[in-house]
Design a protein around this motif. Sequence first.
Motif: not given
Length: 445
Positions: A2-30
């Motif tokens: 149960v913890a294994l399945g739920a862990t990734m869903t919650v981590i996904d709320t924070t893992i992308v926080n550090v990637a905003v600028h990287v995604l903007g450059r990679a996808l050529d968007t604002s």
Amino acid sequence: MVALGATMTVIDTTIVNVAVHVLGRALDTSLSTVQWVLTGYLLALSMTIPVSGWAVRRFGARTVWLTSLILFSAGSVLCGLAWSAGSLIAFRVLQGVGGGLLMPTAQTMLARAAGPERMARAMAVVSIPAMLAPALGPVLGGLLLDHLSWRWMFLINVPVCVVALVLAVRLLPAGDPEREAGAGLDGWGLALLSPGLALVVYGLAGLAEGGSPVWLPAGAALLVAFALHSSRRRDRALLDLRLFGDRAFATSVGVLFGYSIAAFGALILIPLYAQTVRGSDTLDAGLLVAPLGAGAIVTMALAGSISARFGTRWPSVTGIALVVAGLSVYTRLSAGTGWPVLAVATFVMGLGHGLVTPLAMAGAYRDLPRTAIPGATTAANISVRVGSALGAAVLAIVLQYLSRHTADAAAAFAGSFRWAFGIAAATLLPALLIREKEPVPGPVP
């Protein structure tokens, strides 16, 4: 499992926080467009959680669990294959639908299996994701961005979810004796509650970014309308508000709501301080939060034994006091505050976090019948989700205001942490009202 399945869903709320600028450059968007990669996921979570209680009653916990894992895995694969900002946002919504079902379903399964006497141990297990996400998300995101493509922030979920899926198929019993095949869906309730929650979360996120506040009152109006509808439909409402008539449930959920405002708001500020004031990179900023996860794991492992010996009230109060003590260090921040001092303060916060989350959640279920557990799980998850969004928005607004009125960036952060300190301290009052059970005499087995 149960913890294994739920862990990734919650981590996904924070893992992308550090990637905003990287995604903007990679996808050529604002950056404003890329923000929807975060917001779309959170909105999907918020809109799906209210359905989880009905889905478990109608289809059974095993079926809902397997379906949500498949949806989350499919969303992760598609996110990793996204070819544009629009496709990535759409696939994140699918990912959020699966994630919104996983956590409340996990809590329902564990609460049913544990019973009142083992509730604290069960909630300690299901609280692992909430404890690890703030610590692991930014660190994992920083590592992946430093060494691999941004796509691996999503693809890394797939093997974990596959393992959880295989374990679920093998270990979960095929039948659900508590399934109600004829359970009807409260359509009007869904039409009011899910959009209302989504608009509140969206409005809070918009306020933090200086956007229009119009969505917040619109969402609040829908929630008021839902409350009126639910009070008239006393049978099979999407969310049974009568649960809040139970003192143990209402008090514990109130503690979780207030605590979420303070704790998750502070966890937004800590990496921001490291990056803005100290000039740290994303990995170092994430590592400053990591001691919280380490401290939480220590006390989480002891939560069941502590609850069996001392009940839930005083350990919860002690946990909040530890968080307040850790935050007190951050209220005196300067540009030269030593990293070891901050690491110790964050570790102390983690020790408290590992007590508050599972024990307050266990207290919420204490006097409820088994049939009320799916609805109670939904209500508790909604409270934590809205409290977390409110904390992030309020403290971001405070930080923006203080930053405009002082030239000392560290002082602005210290002032913002004082708000988190005050809110956390205020939750001590309802925590003292948590209904206590009789402690077990003699040594703890």
